[in-house]
Design an enzyme around this catalytic site. Sequence first.
Site, PDB file in Angstrom:
ATOM      1  N   HIS A   1       0.806  -1.209   0.000  1.00 42.34           N
ATOM      2  CA  HIS A   1       0.000   0.000   0.000  1.00 42.34           C
ATOM      3  C   HIS A   1       0.845   1.268   0.000  1.00 42.34           C
ATOM      4  O   HIS A   1       1.920   1.289   0.602  1.00 42.34           O
ATOM      5  CB  HIS A   1      -0.887   0.049   1.253  1.00 42.34           C
ATOM      6  CG  HIS A   1      -1.821  -1.108   1.377  1.00 42.34           C
ATOM      7  ND1 HIS A   1      -2.362  -1.505   2.561  1.00 42.34           N
ATOM      8  CD2 HIS A   1      -2.326  -1.971   0.440  1.00 42.34           C
ATOM      9  CE1 HIS A   1      -3.166  -2.559   2.366  1.00 42.34           C
ATOM     10  NE2 HIS A   1      -3.139  -2.851   1.089  1.00 42.34           N
TER      11      HIS A   1
ATOM     12  N   LYS B   1       6.000   6.663   7.060  1.00 42.73           N
ATOM     13  CA  LYS B   1       5.485   5.838   8.159  1.00 42.73           C
ATOM     14  C   LYS B   1       6.639   5.372   9.022  1.00 42.73           C
ATOM     15  O   LYS B   1       7.682   4.980   8.500  1.00 42.73           O
ATOM     16  CB  LYS B   1       4.784   4.579   7.619  1.00 42.73           C
ATOM     17  CG  LYS B   1       3.639   4.828   6.687  1.00 42.73           C
ATOM     18  CD  LYS B   1       3.135   3.522   6.067  1.00 42.73           C
ATOM     19  CE  LYS B   1       2.127   3.813   4.971  1.00 42.73           C
ATOM     20  NZ  LYS B   1       1.681   2.614   4.256  1.00 42.73           N
TER      21      LYS B   1
ATOM     22  N   TYR C   1       1.730   1.908  13.845  1.00 44.68           N
ATOM     23  CA  TYR C   1       2.131   2.795  12.750  1.00 44.68           C
ATOM     24  C   TYR C   1       2.011   4.248  13.201  1.00 44.68           C
ATOM     25  O   TYR C   1       1.000   4.626  13.779  1.00 44.68           O
ATOM     26  CB  TYR C   1       1.157   2.713  11.580  1.00 44.68           C
ATOM     27  CG  TYR C   1       1.082   1.450  10.797  1.00 44.68           C
ATOM     28  CD1 TYR C   1       0.398   0.342  11.264  1.00 44.68           C
ATOM     29  CD2 TYR C   1       1.666   1.378   9.537  1.00 44.68           C
ATOM     30  CE1 TYR C   1       0.297  -0.810  10.505  1.00 44.68           C
ATOM     31  CE2 TYR C   1       1.556   0.222   8.766  1.00 44.68           C
ATOM     32  CZ  TYR C   1       0.873  -0.857   9.268  1.00 44.68           C
ATOM     33  OH  TYR C   1       0.764  -1.991   8.507  1.00 44.68           O
TER      34      TYR C   1
ATOM     35  N   ASP D   1      -6.440  -6.247  -1.700  1.00 41.48           N
ATOM     36  CA  ASP D   1      -5.045  -6.550  -2.054  1.00 41.48           C
ATOM     37  C   ASP D   1      -4.967  -7.559  -3.207  1.00 41.48           C
ATOM     38  O   ASP D   1      -4.047  -7.512  -4.018  1.00 41.48           O
ATOM     39  CB  ASP D   1      -4.293  -7.069  -0.834  1.00 41.48           C
ATOM     40  CG  ASP D   1      -4.076  -5.966   0.194  1.00 41.48           C
ATOM     41  OD1 ASP D   1      -4.316  -4.789  -0.152  1.00 41.48           O
ATOM     42  OD2 ASP D   1      -3.671  -6.277   1.329  1.00 41.48           O
TER      43      ASP D   1
HETATM   44  C1  TDO Z   1      -5.464   2.402   6.652  1.00 35.48           C
HETATM   45  C2  TDO Z   1      -6.780   2.709   7.401  1.00 35.48           C
HETATM   46  C3  TDO Z   1      -7.868   1.885   7.274  1.00 35.48           C
HETATM   47  N1  TDO Z   1      -9.018   2.178   7.919  1.00 35.48           N
HETATM   48  C4  TDO Z   1     -10.163   1.239   7.799  1.00 35.48           C
HETATM   49  C5  TDO Z   1     -10.558   0.859   6.397  1.00 35.48           C
HETATM   50  C6  TDO Z   1     -11.010  -0.564   6.541  1.00 35.48           C
HETATM   51  O1  TDO Z   1     -12.378  -0.601   6.921  1.00 35.48           O
HETATM   52  C7  TDO Z   1     -10.201  -1.111   7.687  1.00 35.48           C
HETATM   53  C8  TDO Z   1      -9.011  -1.946   7.214  1.00 35.48           C
HETATM   54  O2  TDO Z   1      -8.293  -1.171   6.268  1.00 35.48           O
HETATM   55  P1  TDO Z   1      -7.273  -1.861   5.289  1.00 35.48           P
HETATM   56  O3  TDO Z   1      -7.850  -3.076   4.698  1.00 35.48           O
HETATM   57  O4  TDO Z   1      -6.769  -0.802   4.348  1.00 35.48           O
HETATM   58  O5  TDO Z   1      -6.101  -2.277   6.322  1.00 35.48           O
HETATM   59  P2  TDO Z   1      -4.640  -2.740   5.960  1.00 35.48           P
HETATM   60  O6  TDO Z   1      -4.676  -3.633   4.777  1.00 35.48           O
HETATM   61  O7  TDO Z   1      -4.018  -3.241   7.182  1.00 35.48           O
HETATM   62  O8  TDO Z   1      -3.943  -1.361   5.530  1.00 35.48           O
HETATM   63  C9  TDO Z   1      -2.658  -1.060   5.985  1.00 35.48           C
HETATM   64  O9  TDO Z   1      -1.740  -1.898   5.282  1.00 35.48           O
HETATM   65  C10 TDO Z   1      -0.366  -1.692   5.577  1.00 35.48           C
HETATM   66  C11 TDO Z   1       0.450  -2.588   4.676  1.00 35.48           C
HETATM   67  C12 TDO Z   1       0.031  -0.253   5.570  1.00 35.48           C
HETATM   68  O10 TDO Z   1       1.153   0.117   5.199  1.00 35.48           O
HETATM   69  C13 TDO Z   1      -0.946   0.696   6.177  1.00 35.48           C
HETATM   70  O11 TDO Z   1      -0.593   2.045   5.900  1.00 35.48           O
HETATM   71  C14 TDO Z   1      -2.361   0.414   5.739  1.00 35.48           C
HETATM   72  O12 TDO Z   1      -2.501   0.704   4.344  1.00 35.48           O
HETATM   73  O13 TDO Z   1      -9.756   0.028   8.432  1.00 35.48           O
HETATM   74  C15 TDO Z   1      -9.142   3.274   8.709  1.00 35.48           C
HETATM   75  O14 TDO Z   1     -10.214   3.543   9.308  1.00 35.48           O
HETATM   76  N2  TDO Z   1      -8.062   4.128   8.857  1.00 35.48           N
HETATM   77  C16 TDO Z   1      -6.887   3.866   8.225  1.00 35.48           C
HETATM   78  O15 TDO Z   1      -5.908   4.660   8.368  1.00 35.48           O
END
Ligand code: TDO
Length: 183
Positions: free
Chosen positions: A62, A72, A132, A168
């Site tokens: 991401h 980050k 993070y 993903d």
């Molecule tokens: C990233 C993020 C997601 N969310 C929400 C969206 C969704 O409903 C839930 C899970 O989000 P994601 O599926 O994007 O989670 P995830 O796949 O864990 O996303 C993360 O991956 C890693 C590799 C990173 O580097 C991070 O910056 C972030 O992108 O949380 C937030 O509320 N705030 C946030 O900052």
Amino acid sequence: MNLHPTPLAGLYEIRHTPVGDTRGRFTRLFCEQELLPLRQNLHFTQINLSETRGRGTVRGLHYQIPPAAEAKLIRCLHGRVFDVAVDLREGSPTFLQWHAMELAEDNDRAVFIPEGFAHGFQALTDEVHLLYMHTAPWTPACEAGLRYDDPRLGIAWPQSVTALSDRDRGYALIDDTFAGVLL
Ligand SMILES: Cc1cn([C@H]2C[C@H](O)[C@@H](COP(=O)(O)OP(=O)(O)O[C@H]3O[C@@H](C)C(=O)[C@@H](O)[C@H]3O)O2)c(=O)[nH]c1=O
């Protein structure tokens, strides 16, 4: 905190230096002063906790594009991960190269990933907690990603991949039109 450069300019491994006594340990996880050689005016806008269940799970890769490009600082609080950063900076001499390091609850390491890099990790234990710190707020309109198994990256994930989010799984593979991130 000791800062260790990696082969990708701007990407740093940070080794923490806990102080122990009979009660346990004390660790400084962030210090603006100590990170000055790395970045002036480092300002974090969000701190997030990610909890992953299931060894082999991959999250990523991401990144956010401008105007929400973000750096980050990531530390593993529980378990162990294979953590990967990919240089997507347009014009970078290390464009599309990746660097991995292990972050673990007991190895006192963190990673500083600058803007223009994609990030992902694989859980090496059944329960993983990652902390993070982000320099930009979460901005869904600026979110982007790459396939963890993109052949142009050739990331050597240490375990077979047991779980992945639908998002993903759906990212497009890199093609010849991919110019990276212009910062
Ligand atoms: C990233 C993020 C997601 N969310 C929400 C969206 C969704 O409903 C839930 C899970 O989000 P994601 O599926 O994007 O989670 P995830 O796949 O864990 O996303 C993360 O991956 C890693 C590799 C990173 O580097 C991070 O910056 C972030 O992108 O949380 C937030 O509320 N705030 C946030 O900052």
